[in-house]
Design a protein around this motif. Structure first.
Motif, short mmCIF file in Angstrom:
data_model
loop_
_atom_site.label_atom_id
_atom_site.label_comp_id
_atom_site.label_asym_id
_atom_site.label_seq_id
_atom_site.Cartn_x
_atom_site.Cartn_y
_atom_site.Cartn_z
N GLY A 92 0.80 -1.09 0.05
CA GLY A 92 -0.12 0.07 0.07
C GLY A 92 0.92 1.36 0.06
O GLY A 92 0.64 2.23 -0.61
N VAL A 93 1.99 1.24 0.71
CA VAL A 93 2.76 2.37 0.58
C VAL A 93 3.44 2.72 -0.74
O VAL A 93 3.52 4.07 -1.05
CB VAL A 93 3.98 2.12 1.79
N ALA A 94 3.68 1.61 -1.35
CA ALA A 94 4.38 2.08 -2.99
C ALA A 94 3.02 2.23 -3.91
O ALA A 94 3.30 3.11 -4.66
CB ALA A 94 4.91 0.66 -3.21
N ALA A 95 1.93 1.71 -3.46
CA ALA A 95 0.89 1.77 -4.65
C ALA A 95 0.33 3.36 -4.31
O ALA A 95 -0.08 3.80 -5.47
CB ALA A 95 -0.20 0.74 -4.12
N THR B 159 -0.77 -8.37 -13.12
CA THR B 159 -0.37 -8.61 -14.58
C THR B 159 1.20 -8.89 -14.31
O THR B 159 1.69 -9.90 -15.02
CB THR B 159 -0.83 -7.64 -15.41
N GLY B 160 1.79 -7.90 -13.75
CA GLY B 160 3.33 -8.27 -13.78
C GLY B 160 3.60 -9.44 -12.99
O GLY B 160 4.75 -9.86 -13.64
N ALA B 161 3.15 -9.56 -11.78
CA ALA B 161 3.49 -10.68 -11.23
C ALA B 161 3.12 -11.83 -11.71
O ALA B 161 3.95 -12.94 -11.65
CB ALA B 161 2.88 -10.66 -9.66
N ALA B 162 2.18 -11.97 -12.36
CA ALA B 162 1.63 -13.21 -13.26
C ALA B 162 2.57 -13.47 -13.94
O ALA B 162 3.03 -14.65 -14.51
CB ALA B 162 0.26 -12.93 -13.90
N LEU B 163 3.19 -12.70 -14.88
CA LEU B 163 4.27 -12.84 -15.90
C LEU B 163 5.37 -13.21 -15.28
O LEU B 163 6.04 -14.29 -15.92
CB LEU B 163 4.47 -11.43 -16.71
N ALA C 262 8.20 6.62 -11.06
CA ALA C 262 6.87 5.70 -10.88
C ALA C 262 7.27 4.18 -11.30
O ALA C 262 6.87 3.23 -10.84
CB ALA C 262 5.86 6.14 -12.00
N TRP C 263 8.37 4.07 -12.09
CA TRP C 263 8.70 2.50 -12.42
C TRP C 263 9.56 1.99 -11.44
O TRP C 263 9.29 0.62 -11.00
CB TRP C 263 9.61 2.53 -13.55
N LEU C 264 10.05 2.79 -10.22
CA LEU C 264 10.66 2.20 -9.28
C LEU C 264 9.62 1.61 -8.28
O LEU C 264 9.74 0.54 -7.83
CB LEU C 264 11.31 3.09 -8.57
N LEU C 265 8.69 2.41 -8.08
CA LEU C 265 7.37 2.04 -7.29
C LEU C 265 6.80 0.95 -7.78
O LEU C 265 6.43 -0.07 -7.16
CB LEU C 265 6.45 3.34 -7.12
N LEU C 266 6.46 0.69 -9.16
CA LEU C 266 6.05 -0.39 -9.72
C LEU C 266 6.66 -1.49 -9.51
O LEU C 266 6.20 -2.67 -9.32
CB LEU C 266 5.63 -0.08 -11.21
N LEU D 47 7.54 -6.95 -7.70
CA LEU D 47 8.67 -7.92 -7.46
C LEU D 47 8.65 -8.23 -5.80
O LEU D 47 8.87 -9.30 -5.51
CB LEU D 47 9.95 -7.44 -7.87
N LEU D 48 8.58 -6.98 -4.95
CA LEU D 48 8.71 -7.13 -3.88
C LEU D 48 7.37 -7.48 -2.97
O LEU D 48 7.35 -8.48 -2.24
CB LEU D 48 9.16 -6.00 -2.99
#
Length: 350
Positions: free
Chosen positions: A25-28, A47-51, A232-236, A241-242
């Motif tokens: 939640g903190v990153a989102a 979707t990212g995690a599913a890939l 933004a890409w770092l938060l994503l 991943l984490l």
């Protein structure tokens, strides 16, 4: 591996999982505040995690034939439902409050057991429910006429209801060998269930979120985190991943190395971690009555979950405080996992 080594490794992995889930939640929230729709953030996460988990899904492709109902329920409720409601709630209320609301899930599970299934519950479980509800009243400051957005609170409650829905489906599916699967099929591999749950969740969220209308340019910019600009890409990457892949996998392994009771205790730290991270990184401060109420919610959730009938062994998900699967947050929120299923916002959150 010796017992002491297993316990140490399990505790370390459980803590890692709690930290990973607690940070979702903190990153989102900065991405949502930067202009991305909460459903789009959830879609990107799932979707990212599913890939990333596709190779695992292929390795356990037999689950599609053996446990179709379990995979569908996990993807629909524990992945898509919990996370969509949790992320929508944190766009309106503090991260810690949203995750603590999800800890009402044990009370809802026990309500289902007592009033729908008409099965008895222990006095300890009932006392845990009373504590959790009383603590939640402090968290939302009912004496002030609900100091938080009522819609945000209802969205967080929706995340808890999705977790309960998954538990009910999982419990019923276990009675017919996984909801239409082979009667001779053994317990499903939890990491495989997670992989397929993410795939199902991604498919459902694609229809609901309609990502083709997303502001993709926002991912190339930055988001404000307590006065600091973060790419933004770092938060994503943090979320995918984490807070998803690493959180789920370490959670699965930790439950296998620890007893369900010990795993449940450690998992309850997810709400504490999320609240502290939101305090430090987002500047979201809770009052003393809210902090005390949060502790009461966690104690009540743990008592209720420890005293409730155990669900069947199954997947691990993010989310807070229900027996079996929770969080996020969760997530969850799991998050907390007292058994082989764990998820906030929590898993939610989860």
């Amino acid at each position: 591996m010796h017992t002491s080594q297993r316990r140490s490794a399990g505790l370390g992995l459980a803590l890692a999982s709690a930290f990973a889930f607690g940070g979702s939640g903190v990153a989102a929230k900065p991405l949502i505040e930067a202009g991305l729709d909460p459903l789009h953030v959830v879609w990107l996460r799932v979707t990212g995690a599913a890939l990333v988990m596709l190779p695992v899904a292929w390795q356990h492709r037999n689950l599609v034939r053996e446990r179709p109902a379990l995979l569908a329920g996990f993807g629909l409720f524990a992945v898509a439902g919990v996370q969509a409601f949790y992320f929508a709630s944190i766009s309106r209320i503090p991260v810690g409050v949203a995750l603590l609301v999800e800890y009402l899930a044990p009370a809802l599970v026990l309500g289902w057991v007592r009033f729908v299934q008409r099965r008895p519950v222990t006095r300890a479980a009932a006392a845990g429910v009373v504590l959790a509800v009383g603590g939640l009243a402090c968290v939302v400051e009912v004496w002030a006429g609900l100091s938080f957005d009522a819609v945000g609170l209802l969205l967080a409650l929706g995340a808890a209801c999705c977790q309960v829905g998954y538990f009910v489906l999982s419990d019923q599916g276990s009675q017919d060998a996984g909801g239409g699967g082979s009667a001779d099929a053994g317990p499903p591999h939890p990491v495989g269930v997670i992989a397929y749950g993410l795939l199902v969740g991604a498919a459902v969220l694609t229809v609901v979120a309609r990502p083709w209308g997303m502001d993709w340019m926002a991912l190339g910019g930055s988001a404000a985190m307590n006065g600091h600009q973060v790419p933004a890409w770092l938060l994503l990457g943090w979320i995918v991943l984490l807070a998803t892949v690493l959180a789920y996998v370490t959670g699965v392994v930790s439950v296998r190395l620890l007893s369900p009771q010990v795993a449940g205790v450690v998992a309850c730290l997810e709400a504490v971690i999320a609240t502290v991270l939101a305090w430090v990184l987002l500047g979201e401060h809770l009052s003393m009555p809210q902090l005390v109420g949060g502790c009461i919610v966690l104690i009540g959730a743990f008592i209720a979950q420890s005293s409730a009938p155990r669900p069947p062994s199954g997947p691990v998900a993010s989310g807070p405080g229900t027996p079996g699967l929770l969080p996020e947050g969760a997530a969850g929120a799991g998050a907390s996992a007292a058994g082989e299923g764990r998820l906030s916002g929590r898993p939610a959150g989860p």
